[in-house]
Design an enzyme around this catalytic site. Sequence first.
Site, PDB file in Angstrom:
ATOM      1  N   GLU A  85       0.839  -1.213   0.000  1.00 29.71           N
ATOM      2  CA  GLU A  85       0.000   0.000   0.000  1.00 29.71           C
ATOM      3  C   GLU A  85       0.870   1.257   0.000  1.00 29.71           C
ATOM      4  OE1 GLU A  85      -3.335  -0.229   2.714  1.00 29.71           O
ATOM      5  OE2 GLU A  85      -3.526   1.950   2.701  1.00 29.71           O
ATOM      6  N   LYS A 279      -7.714  -1.584  11.058  1.00 28.47           N
ATOM      7  CA  LYS A 279      -7.045  -1.976   9.805  1.00 28.47           C
ATOM      8  C   LYS A 279      -5.828  -1.076   9.577  1.00 28.47           C
ATOM      9  CE  LYS A 279      -6.283  -1.952   5.166  1.00 28.47           C
ATOM     10  NZ  LYS A 279      -5.416  -1.022   4.433  1.00 28.47           N
ATOM     11  N   ASP A 295       4.484 -14.575  11.654  1.00 25.31           N
ATOM     12  CA  ASP A 295       3.225 -15.079  11.106  1.00 25.31           C
ATOM     13  C   ASP A 295       2.131 -14.014  11.263  1.00 25.31           C
ATOM     14  OD1 ASP A 295       0.821 -16.375  10.683  1.00 25.31           O
ATOM     15  OD2 ASP A 295       1.409 -18.206  11.723  1.00 25.31           O
ATOM     16  N   HIS A 392      -2.806   9.956   0.410  1.00 25.48           N
ATOM     17  CA  HIS A 392      -2.958   8.679  -0.284  1.00 25.48           C
ATOM     18  C   HIS A 392      -2.741   8.836  -1.782  1.00 25.48           C
ATOM     19  CE1 HIS A 392      -5.056   5.218   1.874  1.00 25.48           C
ATOM     20  NE2 HIS A 392      -4.336   5.855   2.749  1.00 25.48           N
TER      21      HIS A 392
HETATM   22  C1  MEV Z   1      -6.076   2.678   4.915  1.00 24.78           C
HETATM   23  O1  MEV Z   1      -5.287   1.579   4.552  1.00 24.78           O
HETATM   24  C2  MEV Z   1      -6.141   2.837   6.416  1.00 24.78           C
HETATM   25  C3  MEV Z   1      -7.075   3.916   6.926  1.00 24.78           C
HETATM   26  O2  MEV Z   1      -8.383   3.748   6.381  1.00 24.78           O
HETATM   27  C4  MEV Z   1      -7.108   3.800   8.423  1.00 24.78           C
HETATM   28  C5  MEV Z   1      -8.131   4.664   9.104  1.00 24.78           C
HETATM   29  O3  MEV Z   1      -9.170   4.984   8.516  1.00 24.78           O
HETATM   30  O4  MEV Z   1      -7.912   4.960  10.294  1.00 24.78           O
HETATM   31  C6  MEV Z   1      -6.609   5.288   6.499  1.00 24.78           C
END
Ligand code: MEV
Length: 439
Positions: A85, A279, A295, A392
């Site tokens: 990413e 995530k 792992d 991003h």
């Molecule tokens: C993207 O990989 C992760 C985010 O969505 C985490 C978040 O929203 O806190 C930017």
Amino acid sequence: MANPVTGFSKKTKEEKIQWLVENYLPNNPTAISTLKQYWNSDRKIQKLHDDFIENTITNYLLPFGIAPNFLINEQLYTLPMVIEESSVVAAASNAAKFWLKRGGFKTEVISTQKNGQVHINFFGNSQDITTFFSEVKPQLIESIDAIQKNMRNRGGGLIDIELINSTAKLDGYYQLHCTFETLDAMGANFINSCLETIAKTFELLAKGHVAFEQSNFRPEVVMSILSNFVPECLVRAEVSCPVSELSNGKIDGATFANKFVRAVQIAQMEPRRAVTHNKGIMNGIDAVILATGNDFRAVEAGVHAYASQTGNYTSLTQASIEDDVFRFWIEIPLALGTVGGLTSLHPMTKLAFELLQKPNAKQLMQIVAVAGLAQNFAALRSLVTVGIQKGHMKMHLMNILNQLNTSAEEQEKTTSHFKNNEVSHSAVVSFVEELRKLE
Ligand code: MEV
């Protein structure tokens, strides 16, 4: 429609590729060269990769990046990160730089116990199995003497075995719940070997046991396996600073801190947000775990189970403002190893450990927790200020340009244009189209 294949694992690599192409990729004339371009020219390295799993036909490259300037308990680290990413490493580096000037990260290992269970069926009188267990417990422990000799010498090994009556949850279901200290090893193989031996001994001893013979109810082992739920293998990482030090010219410290804490509170009570919030944390955690040959599936499973311990899936991080001090922390279960498994096999993993100054498992737990906290800080900082897309899309720009097969010159012109313009997929496509019209 492809036909089933027998004896596939015995075929040579070339035969496997031939079979694959004939059966599944007949219309792809470049399939073989695509696969082969990732073969390593060093036969020893290729053999190493071939042997990691069954049916290796090629290698799958992921970027190995580094994020410098992580001050952890007064020591500077550069984190190795393996991830696809675009924005993750940049975000980690930004967060590291931000906290470098504000005292860095403070970490602490809370506990290091791992566990596994022998799952048992027993439909007789519960007193019979309880009495039997207390009688044979010393023999169960003795049965793993040989397996745990080395681990014991180093100060680890089995900590305890308990019989747990879970019949209220599932008729006839008992467990031998075993706890372990596995020191610098993740310990999966060690724990599973111990459990399987304990299980065999348990069944063997149960065979001649009078109460079971008389009642005609004998315990039966269903399975033995470690648990990836490790809430007793916990680490904590924290950052803090006066609220005033959070201002960045565009936003004052108090406004930022309040919004940030609110964002964490939302993730604490709203599972839909918590999943994405966590995530983002795992973006950092998985990247370091992959780089260090650990792992990540085990960690993912354990971390998310921990996040739902209360019955509600919730945020792994917490934040507070007290007496004008902003505090942000994470507490997570991480069962990691710095010896065994891939750690001393994969050349890149070995290098990752070297660049981390050869941490032991406890130190690695702290480094990984910091990677998660830093990632979450970076994400929330963007989310509550400029939004996530700015950073991003800036990082994703090169991916779009590569998708469009742009030349070096086109890439230079486009990146220069988008330094001061908002990046979106369609804006980049239009810009490149316009460039090409002029060419
Ligand atoms: C993207 O990989 C992760 C985010 O969505 C985490 C978040 O929203 O806190 C930017």
